[in-house]
Structures are given as C-alpha cells and as structure tokens.
Motif scaffolding. Structure first.
Motif, PDB file in Angstrom:
ATOM      1  N   CYS A   7       0.884  -1.206   0.238  1.00  0.00           N
ATOM      2  CA  CYS A   7      -0.151   0.083  -0.059  1.00  0.00           C
ATOM      3  C   CYS A   7       0.959   1.056   0.271  1.00  0.00           C
ATOM      4  CB  CYS A   7      -0.769   0.137   1.326  1.00  0.00           C
ATOM      5  SG  CYS A   7      -1.743   1.666   1.063  1.00  0.00           S
ATOM      6  N   SER A   8       0.481   2.286  -0.676  1.00  0.00           N
ATOM      7  CA  SER A   8       1.432   3.774  -1.063  1.00  0.00           C
ATOM      8  C   SER A   8       1.235   3.803   0.360  1.00  0.00           C
ATOM      9  CB  SER A   8       0.629   4.365  -1.459  1.00  0.00           C
ATOM     10  OG  SER A   8      -0.462   4.968  -1.033  1.00  0.00           O
ATOM     11  N   CYS A  63      -3.592   4.012  -5.222  1.00  0.00           N
ATOM     12  CA  CYS A  63      -4.941   3.335  -5.938  1.00  0.00           C
ATOM     13  C   CYS A  63      -5.075   4.846  -5.966  1.00  0.00           C
ATOM     14  CB  CYS A  63      -5.788   3.041  -4.751  1.00  0.00           C
ATOM     15  SG  CYS A  63      -4.358   0.818  -4.701  1.00  0.00           S
ATOM     16  N   CYS A 105      -8.541   1.849  -1.686  1.00  0.00           N
ATOM     17  CA  CYS A 105      -7.166   1.675  -1.395  1.00  0.00           C
ATOM     18  C   CYS A 105      -7.687  -0.027  -0.770  1.00  0.00           C
ATOM     19  CB  CYS A 105      -6.417   2.582   0.047  1.00  0.00           C
ATOM     20  SG  CYS A 105      -5.347   1.357   1.167  1.00  0.00           S
ATOM     21  N   HIS A 106      -7.000  -0.991  -0.375  1.00  0.00           N
ATOM     22  CA  HIS A 106      -7.185  -2.266   0.160  1.00  0.00           C
ATOM     23  C   HIS A 106      -7.665  -2.182   1.769  1.00  0.00           C
ATOM     24  CE1 HIS A 106      -7.278  -5.987   0.948  1.00  0.00           C
ATOM     25  NE2 HIS A 106      -6.152  -6.240   1.593  1.00  0.00           N
ATOM     26  N   TYR A 107      -6.505  -1.151   2.028  1.00  0.00           N
ATOM     27  CA  TYR A 107      -6.551  -0.868   3.600  1.00  0.00           C
ATOM     28  C   TYR A 107      -7.782   0.643   3.813  1.00  0.00           C
ATOM     29  CZ  TYR A 107      -2.963  -4.472   2.810  1.00  0.00           C
ATOM     30  OH  TYR A 107      -2.603  -4.693   2.774  1.00  0.00           O
ATOM     31  N   GLY A 139      -5.338   4.408   3.163  1.00  0.00           N
ATOM     32  CA  GLY A 139      -3.933   4.082   3.130  1.00  0.00           C
ATOM     33  C   GLY A 139      -3.760   5.289   2.321  1.00  0.00           C
ATOM     34  N   PHE A 140      -4.313   5.741   1.186  1.00  0.00           N
ATOM     35  CA  PHE A 140      -4.423   6.256   0.189  1.00  0.00           C
ATOM     36  C   PHE A 140      -4.397   7.861   0.779  1.00  0.00           C
ATOM     37  CE2 PHE A 140      -4.541   9.694  -3.689  1.00  0.00           C
ATOM     38  CZ  PHE A 140      -2.667   9.150  -3.723  1.00  0.00           C
TER      39      PHE A 140
HETATM   40  S1  FES Z   1      -3.584  -0.770  -1.580  1.00  0.00           S
HETATM   41 FE1  FES Z   1      -3.389   0.971  -2.954  1.00  0.00          FE
HETATM   42  S2  FES Z   1      -2.907   3.256  -2.104  1.00  0.00           S
HETATM   43 FE2  FES Z   1      -3.456   1.594  -0.242  1.00  0.00          FE
END
Ligand code: FES
Length: 110
Positions: free
Chosen positions: A2-3, A27, A32-34, A37-38
């Motif tokens: 993740c970024s 993303c 964002c998967h989390y 995160g972004f």
């Molecule tokens: S998974 Fe892509 S920015 Fe978090």
C-alpha cells in the motif's frame, strides 16, 4: 503493498543517496485495500513535499499519483512524463544545508 507503507524518511533517504527522482503511485481515492491508506499517504506526502522544497530540491522531483491496475495507458504516460521531467532537471544536487538529513537520523535514534 500500500502507498501508505512508504514512510517520508524513505524518500529523504533516496534523495540523500543520490536518487534523481521519487514517484509514488497508489490506488485511487476510496479504492485502497486498507481503506484510508492513500488518504494518509497524501497528507504525509504533502508535508514531505514542503520539506523537500525547503531543503532546496525541485518539488517535481517528488510526485505522488494514483492509478489503478487497469489503467495501463495512463501508467505508461505517467512514467514517460515523470522520466522526462527528471531528465530535464538533470542530476540532483542537494543544496548544502547542514543538519537536514542528520536531523532525520537523529530522530530515528531516540
Ligand atoms: S492499497 Fe493502494 S493505496 Fe492502499
């Protein structure tokens, strides 16, 4: 993955080690998967960009973008544009401001 895993110190170390440019790609907002995160990355990297400018490094040597895995054409264009920008800047020469990078390492030591 993740970024948001990219710590600002990673970018500072890259420049300190002579890397001419740093491009972080995450993303799209909300993808964002989390979850956030972004968004976290964007806030931290905005602050980092100000620090990079303060140090005297051209701000566009450091860029943050969001692209999805299905956007191959946009990815290709981004890489080409970023590469062109860095080539136009030429080799990185960090202005001598003693203490900037030492500060980072000292903070990590404590
Ligand atoms: S998974 Fe892509 S920015 Fe978090």
């Amino acid at each position: 993955m993740c970024s948001s895993r990219v710590e600002p110190t990673f970018v500072l170390r890259a420049f300190n080690n002579g890397i001419d440019g740093v491009l972080i790609i995450g993303c799209h907002m909300g993808d964002c998967h989390y979850m956030k995160g972004f968004e976290y990355t964007q806030v931290r990297m905005d602050h980092l960009k100000n620090l990079i400018k303060y140090i005297g490094i051209e701000a566009d040597r450091f860029q943050l973008h969001s692209i999805s895995a299905s956007e191959g054409k946009q990815f290709s264009e981004l890489i080409n544009d970023f590469t062109k920008t860095i080539i136009e800047f030429g080799e990185l020469k960090i202005p001598k401001k003693p203490g900037i990078f030492e500060l980072e390492y000292n903070c990590k030591m404590k």
